[in-house]
Design an enzyme around this catalytic site. Structure first.
Site, short mmCIF file in Angstrom:
data_model
loop_
_atom_site.label_atom_id
_atom_site.label_comp_id
_atom_site.label_asym_id
_atom_site.label_seq_id
_atom_site.Cartn_x
_atom_site.Cartn_y
_atom_site.Cartn_z
N ARG A 1 -11.32 8.53 -2.75
CA ARG A 1 -11.90 9.22 -2.78
C ARG A 1 -13.41 9.93 -2.32
O ARG A 1 -13.91 10.53 -2.05
CB ARG A 1 -11.16 10.78 -4.01
CG ARG A 1 -11.08 12.02 -3.48
CD ARG A 1 -10.77 12.73 -4.16
NE ARG A 1 -9.73 12.47 -5.33
CZ ARG A 1 -9.00 12.51 -6.40
NH1 ARG A 1 -10.24 13.50 -7.17
NH2 ARG A 1 -7.93 11.48 -6.99
N SER B 1 -5.39 5.62 -4.41
CA SER B 1 -4.77 7.30 -4.22
C SER B 1 -4.87 7.58 -6.29
O SER B 1 -3.96 6.22 -6.92
CB SER B 1 -3.74 7.14 -4.01
OG SER B 1 -3.65 8.68 -4.55
N ARG B 2 -5.50 7.95 -6.75
CA ARG B 2 -5.46 7.99 -7.48
C ARG B 2 -4.57 9.18 -8.25
O ARG B 2 -3.97 9.06 -9.27
CB ARG B 2 -6.57 9.14 -8.64
CG ARG B 2 -8.61 8.03 -8.70
CD ARG B 2 -9.18 9.25 -8.66
NE ARG B 2 -9.94 7.90 -8.10
CZ ARG B 2 -10.27 7.32 -10.08
NH1 ARG B 2 -11.06 7.72 -11.42
NH2 ARG B 2 -11.90 6.73 -9.75
N ASP C 1 0.04 5.33 0.54
CA ASP C 1 -0.37 6.04 1.83
C ASP C 1 0.03 5.08 3.18
O ASP C 1 -0.94 4.95 4.08
CB ASP C 1 -1.52 6.72 2.12
CG ASP C 1 -1.64 7.46 0.78
OD1 ASP C 1 -0.75 8.61 0.53
OD2 ASP C 1 -2.73 7.76 -0.38
N ASP D 1 0.62 -1.41 0.42
CA ASP D 1 0.23 -0.21 -0.17
C ASP D 1 1.04 1.24 -0.22
O ASP D 1 2.25 0.85 0.66
CB ASP D 1 -1.01 -0.15 1.31
CG ASP D 1 -1.75 1.32 1.82
OD1 ASP D 1 -2.40 1.47 0.47
OD2 ASP D 1 -1.67 2.22 2.82
N ASP E 1 -1.90 -0.57 6.15
CA ASP E 1 -2.61 0.39 6.90
C ASP E 1 -3.45 0.13 7.55
O ASP E 1 -3.57 0.51 8.51
CB ASP E 1 -1.33 1.78 7.12
CG ASP E 1 -2.12 2.48 6.35
OD1 ASP E 1 -2.35 1.75 5.72
OD2 ASP E 1 -1.82 3.74 6.81
N GLY F 1 -7.37 3.96 3.56
CA GLY F 1 -7.40 3.15 2.77
C GLY F 1 -8.16 3.80 1.40
O GLY F 1 -8.76 2.50 0.69
#
Ligand code: BG6
Ligand code: MG
Length: 224
Positions: free
Chosen positions: A60, A127-128, A22, A20, A181, A57
């Site tokens: 948006r 995430s984009r 972020d 992952d 995470d 996680g």
């Protein structure tokens, strides 16, 4: 000692590590928070850092829906889009300044160690903005595949992003291990049939196969 031998055997068919982004490679939770805080304030909504933890996680769109639920408000689809767009503008301004110093402690050493051990590596992020973030951190060379928020329709906690990543790398789910995470990420990776290292407090990542408070605590000798 015997336990160690058994553990080694359990991970014998491990070929690929899916990270992952972020919260594992870089600590962007605060930046995501700051970027939500401003457009929400314009709507008269006070959004706290603690409430932001629920968004770890989530895509948006799922985040804005979770915010509405948490704050007990209703956003029209037009308003959702407007808030999301403003949030992303702020976020993109912030990540323009990201650099190698924004890597989470210990992650670079792990990437180097695993590359030297010939594991194939990938990123699977909701995430984009993932590709941009990896570029700013100067980590492109480590990853065979970067799967992001554009790669699949069903975001974490669905297993789709992990399955997509494994397929693109040419590996079976049982040959992959995920580092995550978020609760949503651990759930998705387990549902994909992969082993998981969870990073964070037990109440968040307790369903993982290996749980560590911080990335720098990961016992690579035991797992890989
Ligand atoms: C995840 C973050 O990695 O990406 C979430 O943990 C974020 O907090 C999600 O909402 C989507 O990010 P982006 O950059 O597409 O808005
Ligand atoms: Mg994360």
């Amino acid at each position: 000692m015997i336990y160690q031998v058994v553990k080694k055997k359990m991970n014998n068919n491990l070929k690929a590590i899916i990270f992952d982004l972020d919260g594992v490679v870089t600590d962007t939770a605060e930046y995501h928070y700051k970027s939500w805080e401003l457009p929400l304030k314009e709507e008269g909504i006070d959004f706290t850092e603690k409430e932001n933890e629920k968004l770890r996680g989530l895509s948006r769109r799922d985040s804005v829906k979770t915010i509405a639920q948490t704050k007990d408000v209703v956003f029209t689809e037009k308003k959702e889009n407007e808030i999301m767009e403003k949030k992303n503008q702020y976020y993109q301004e912030i990540i323009e300044d990201l650099n190698k110093n924004d890597m989470i402690d210990g992650i670079y050493e792990i990437l180097v160690e695993l590359k030297n051990k010939n594991y194939k590596m990938a990123v699977a992020s909701a995430s984009r903005n993932a590709k941009q973030v990896i570029k700013s951190l100067d980590l492109d060379n480590f990853f065979e595949v970067i799967a992001d928020g554009n790669s699949v329709n069903k975001s974490k906690p669905a297993p789709d992003l992990f399955l997509f990543t494994a397929k693109k790398m040419g590996f079976k789910p049982e040959e992959c291990l995920v580092v995550e995470d978020s609760k949503a990420g651990v759930k998705g990776a387990k549902e994909a049939g992969m082993k998981v290292i969870g990073i964070g407090p037990k109440e968040r990542i307790g369903e993982a196969d290996y749980c560590y408070k911080k990335v720098s605590d990961i016992d690579t000798k035991k797992i890989f």
